[in-house]
Design a protein around this motif. Structure first.
Motif, PDB file in Angstrom:
ATOM      1  N   TYR A 120     102.191 -28.905  40.125  1.00  0.00           N
ATOM      2  CA  TYR A 120     101.409 -27.730  40.478  1.00  0.00           C
ATOM      3  C   TYR A 120     101.155 -27.595  41.978  1.00  0.00           C
ATOM      4  CZ  TYR A 120     100.760 -27.852  35.475  1.00  0.00           C
ATOM      5  OH  TYR A 120     100.987 -27.875  34.132  1.00  0.00           O
ATOM      6  N   LYS A 121     101.749 -28.460  42.774  1.00  0.00           N
ATOM      7  CA  LYS A 121     101.598 -28.412  44.230  1.00  0.00           C
ATOM      8  C   LYS A 121     102.300 -27.184  44.824  1.00  0.00           C
ATOM      9  CE  LYS A 121     100.593 -30.369  48.234  1.00  0.00           C
ATOM     10  NZ  LYS A 121      99.235 -30.410  48.724  1.00  0.00           N
ATOM     11  N   LEU A 122     103.401 -26.760  44.221  1.00  0.00           N
ATOM     12  CA  LEU A 122     104.140 -25.605  44.729  1.00  0.00           C
ATOM     13  C   LEU A 122     103.275 -24.350  44.589  1.00  0.00           C
ATOM     14  CD1 LEU A 122     106.941 -24.821  45.874  1.00  0.00           C
ATOM     15  CD2 LEU A 122     107.570 -24.175  43.538  1.00  0.00           C
ATOM     16  N   TYR A 123     103.299 -23.498  45.598  1.00  0.00           N
ATOM     17  CA  TYR A 123     102.415 -22.328  45.659  1.00  0.00           C
ATOM     18  C   TYR A 123     102.424 -21.490  44.386  1.00  0.00           C
ATOM     19  CZ  TYR A 123     106.409 -19.236  46.199  1.00  0.00           C
ATOM     20  OH  TYR A 123     107.558 -18.538  45.967  1.00  0.00           O
ATOM     21  N   CYS A 124     103.593 -21.233  43.810  1.00  0.00           N
ATOM     22  CA  CYS A 124     103.639 -20.345  42.645  1.00  0.00           C
ATOM     23  C   CYS A 124     103.065 -21.012  41.402  1.00  0.00           C
ATOM     24  CB  CYS A 124     105.056 -19.841  42.394  1.00  0.00           C
ATOM     25  SG  CYS A 124     106.305 -21.116  42.174  1.00  0.00           S
ATOM     26  N   GLU A 125     103.098 -22.337  41.344  1.00  0.00           N
ATOM     27  CA  GLU A 125     102.553 -23.061  40.186  1.00  0.00           C
ATOM     28  C   GLU A 125     101.030 -23.169  40.269  1.00  0.00           C
ATOM     29  OE1 GLU A 125     104.627 -23.175  37.971  1.00  0.00           O
ATOM     30  OE2 GLU A 125     106.521 -23.221  39.050  1.00  0.00           O
ATOM     31  N   SER A 126     100.501 -23.475  41.440  1.00  0.00           N
ATOM     32  CA  SER A 126      99.040 -23.537  41.581  1.00  0.00           C
ATOM     33  C   SER A 126      98.439 -22.143  41.424  1.00  0.00           C
ATOM     34  CB  SER A 126      98.637 -24.160  42.922  1.00  0.00           C
ATOM     35  OG  SER A 126      99.145 -23.413  44.004  1.00  0.00           O
ATOM     36  N   TRP A 127      99.142 -21.140  41.899  1.00  0.00           N
ATOM     37  CA  TRP A 127      98.713 -19.758  41.755  1.00  0.00           C
ATOM     38  C   TRP A 127      98.668 -19.371  40.270  1.00  0.00           C
ATOM     39  CZ3 TRP A 127     102.224 -15.283  43.929  1.00  0.00           C
ATOM     40  CH2 TRP A 127     101.597 -14.047  43.745  1.00  0.00           C
ATOM     41  N   ALA A 128      99.675 -19.784  39.499  1.00  0.00           N
ATOM     42  CA  ALA A 128      99.689 -19.501  38.057  1.00  0.00           C
ATOM     43  C   ALA A 128      98.504 -20.172  37.363  1.00  0.00           C
ATOM     44  CB  ALA A 128     101.007 -19.962  37.429  1.00  0.00           C
ATOM     45  N   ASN A 129      98.202 -21.405  37.739  1.00  0.00           N
ATOM     46  CA  ASN A 129      97.030 -22.086  37.163  1.00  0.00           C
ATOM     47  C   ASN A 129      95.754 -21.291  37.438  1.00  0.00           C
ATOM     48  OD1 ASN A 129      98.602 -24.189  36.275  1.00  0.00           O
ATOM     49  ND2 ASN A 129      97.913 -25.636  37.820  1.00  0.00           N
ATOM     50  N   SER A 130      95.587 -20.887  38.682  1.00  0.00           N
ATOM     51  CA  SER A 130      94.388 -20.169  39.088  1.00  0.00           C
ATOM     52  C   SER A 130      94.245 -18.847  38.328  1.00  0.00           C
ATOM     53  CB  SER A 130      94.442 -19.923  40.600  1.00  0.00           C
ATOM     54  OG  SER A 130      93.354 -19.162  41.022  1.00  0.00           O
ATOM     55  N   TRP A 131      95.316 -18.066  38.286  1.00  0.00           N
ATOM     56  CA  TRP A 131      95.243 -16.769  37.626  1.00  0.00           C
ATOM     57  C   TRP A 131      95.148 -16.908  36.110  1.00  0.00           C
ATOM     58  CZ3 TRP A 131      98.176 -12.061  39.938  1.00  0.00           C
ATOM     59  CH2 TRP A 131      97.674 -11.794  41.207  1.00  0.00           C
ATOM     60  N   GLY A 132      95.806 -17.925  35.547  1.00  0.00           N
ATOM     61  CA  GLY A 132      95.712 -18.152  34.104  1.00  0.00           C
ATOM     62  C   GLY A 132      94.295 -18.489  33.687  1.00  0.00           C
ATOM     63  N   GLN A 133      93.639 -19.316  34.482  1.00  0.00           N
ATOM     64  CA  GLN A 133      92.256 -19.678  34.182  1.00  0.00           C
ATOM     65  C   GLN A 133      91.328 -18.471  34.337  1.00  0.00           C
ATOM     66  OE1 GLN A 133      91.210 -24.026  35.344  1.00  0.00           O
ATOM     67  NE2 GLN A 133      92.790 -23.358  36.783  1.00  0.00           N
ATOM     68  N   LYS A 134      91.550 -17.708  35.378  1.00  0.00           N
ATOM     69  CA  LYS A 134      90.717 -16.517  35.599  1.00  0.00           C
ATOM     70  C   LYS A 134      90.921 -15.495  34.479  1.00  0.00           C
ATOM     71  CE  LYS A 134      89.653 -13.045  39.119  1.00  0.00           C
ATOM     72  NZ  LYS A 134      88.232 -13.094  39.070  1.00  0.00           N
ATOM     73  N   ALA A 135      92.163 -15.257  34.082  1.00  0.00           N
ATOM     74  CA  ALA A 135      92.468 -14.240  33.074  1.00  0.00           C
ATOM     75  C   ALA A 135      91.984 -14.633  31.673  1.00  0.00           C
ATOM     76  CB  ALA A 135      93.967 -13.953  33.041  1.00  0.00           C
ATOM     77  N   THR A 136      92.021 -15.924  31.368  1.00  0.00           N
ATOM     78  CA  THR A 136      91.613 -16.372  30.028  1.00  0.00           C
ATOM     79  C   THR A 136      90.146 -16.771  29.962  1.00  0.00           C
ATOM     80  OG1 THR A 136      92.193 -18.681  30.469  1.00  0.00           O
ATOM     81  CG2 THR A 136      93.911 -17.274  29.462  1.00  0.00           C
ATOM     82  N   GLY A 137      89.560 -17.112  31.100  1.00  0.00           N
ATOM     83  CA  GLY A 137      88.203 -17.642  31.111  1.00  0.00           C
ATOM     84  C   GLY A 137      88.162 -19.099  30.678  1.00  0.00           C
ATOM     85  N   LEU A 138      89.341 -19.728  30.549  1.00  0.00           N
ATOM     86  CA  LEU A 138      89.440 -21.133  30.144  1.00  0.00           C
ATOM     87  C   LEU A 138      89.715 -21.992  31.366  1.00  0.00           C
ATOM     88  CD1 LEU A 138      91.735 -20.608  27.025  1.00  0.00           C
ATOM     89  CD2 LEU A 138      89.252 -20.980  27.013  1.00  0.00           C
ATOM     90  N   LYS A 139      89.281 -23.229  31.317  1.00  0.00           N
ATOM     91  CA  LYS A 139      89.548 -24.182  32.390  1.00  0.00           C
ATOM     92  C   LYS A 139      90.586 -25.186  31.912  1.00  0.00           C
ATOM     93  CE  LYS A 139      86.685 -22.430  35.210  1.00  0.00           C
ATOM     94  NZ  LYS A 139      87.296 -21.471  36.099  1.00  0.00           N
ATOM     95  N   MET A 140      91.534 -25.476  32.785  1.00  0.00           N
ATOM     96  CA  MET A 140      92.549 -26.474  32.448  1.00  0.00           C
ATOM     97  C   MET A 140      91.903 -27.847  32.394  1.00  0.00           C
ATOM     98  SD  MET A 140      95.811 -24.918  34.497  1.00  0.00           S
ATOM     99  CE  MET A 140      97.005 -26.032  33.842  1.00  0.00           C
ATOM    100  N   LYS A 141      92.431 -28.696  31.518  1.00  0.00           N
ATOM    101  CA  LYS A 141      91.887 -30.042  31.313  1.00  0.00           C
ATOM    102  C   LYS A 141      92.741 -31.056  32.072  1.00  0.00           C
ATOM    103  CE  LYS A 141      90.505 -28.858  26.606  1.00  0.00           C
ATOM    104  NZ  LYS A 141      90.756 -29.142  25.179  1.00  0.00           N
ATOM    105  N   LEU A 142      92.117 -32.139  32.480  1.00  0.00           N
ATOM    106  CA  LEU A 142      92.842 -33.236  33.098  1.00  0.00           C
ATOM    107  C   LEU A 142      93.510 -34.062  32.012  1.00  0.00           C
ATOM    108  CD1 LEU A 142      90.228 -34.447  35.735  1.00  0.00           C
ATOM    109  CD2 LEU A 142      92.267 -33.067  36.134  1.00  0.00           C
ATOM    110  N   GLU A 143      94.755 -34.477  32.273  1.00  0.00           N
ATOM    111  CA  GLU A 143      95.454 -35.380  31.336  1.00  0.00           C
ATOM    112  C   GLU A 143      94.770 -36.728  31.359  1.00  0.00           C
ATOM    113  OE1 GLU A 143      98.015 -35.386  29.178  1.00  0.00           O
ATOM    114  OE2 GLU A 143      98.683 -33.328  29.481  1.00  0.00           O
ATOM    115  N   LYS A 144      94.693 -37.347  30.207  1.00  0.00           N
ATOM    116  CA  LYS A 144      94.062 -38.666  30.129  1.00  0.00           C
ATOM    117  C   LYS A 144      95.089 -39.738  30.336  1.00  0.00           C
ATOM    118  CE  LYS A 144      90.529 -37.012  27.063  1.00  0.00           C
ATOM    119  NZ  LYS A 144      89.928 -37.022  25.781  1.00  0.00           N
TER     120      LYS A 144
END
Length: 144
Positions: A120-144
């Motif tokens: 997710y370091k690449l700009y388009c991947e971190s951007w997708a994470n950010s917008w996906g979380q904003k659009a869904t209202g869900l927060k991504m979880k950390l892998e255990k």
């Protein structure tokens, strides 16, 4: 009204991406009968591959039966973020998002592992994470 505008914009400005995604969706769901679901305004198809996910406009294709529930949860959010990038970029999605993402995913895995760099370091991947979380209202979880 928001839903109408989402689809209208996707199927006009993002026509090329959605057309290819729609054809793949019809093949996967209509002919091959793969499992499918929705997230927000996008359709998810669970495909029998060992890859991660692929977003083509309002259509998301992702690995079925991943052993990690956290991975599946996060990937749904992430790929939905790419759907919103397509909404913004339309035909530019191919060169701004899809091409860099495909290169990063397929040709830099060794580099990422050797240097402990997140996918997710690449700009388009971190951007997708950010917008996906904003659009869904869900927060991504950390892998255990």
């Amino acid at each position: 009204m928001k839903k109408f505008l989402f689809y209208f914009w996707q199927w006009t400005w993002g026509l090329t991406v959605n057309l290819i995604g729609g054809i793949a969706y019809i093949i996967c769901v209509g002919i091959k009968k793969y499992d499918h679901d929705k997230i927000g305004y996008s359709n998810i198809v669970y495909v029998p591959w060992n890859q991660g996910g692929l977003s083509l406009g309002t259509f998301i294709f992702m690995r079925k039966d991943h052993p990690s529930e956290t991975w599946t949860y996060n990937t749904r959010i992430h790929e939905y973020g790419h759907s919103w990038q397509c909404l913004l970029l339309g035909p530019l999605y191919w060169i701004v998002i899809a091409l860099p993402s495909a290169i990063w995913c397929n040709f830099f895995e060794g580099y990422r592992k050797r240097n402990n760099v997140s996918y997710y370091k690449l700009y388009c991947e971190s951007w997708a994470n950010s917008w996906g979380q904003k659009a869904t209202g869900l927060k991504m979880k950390l892998e255990k």
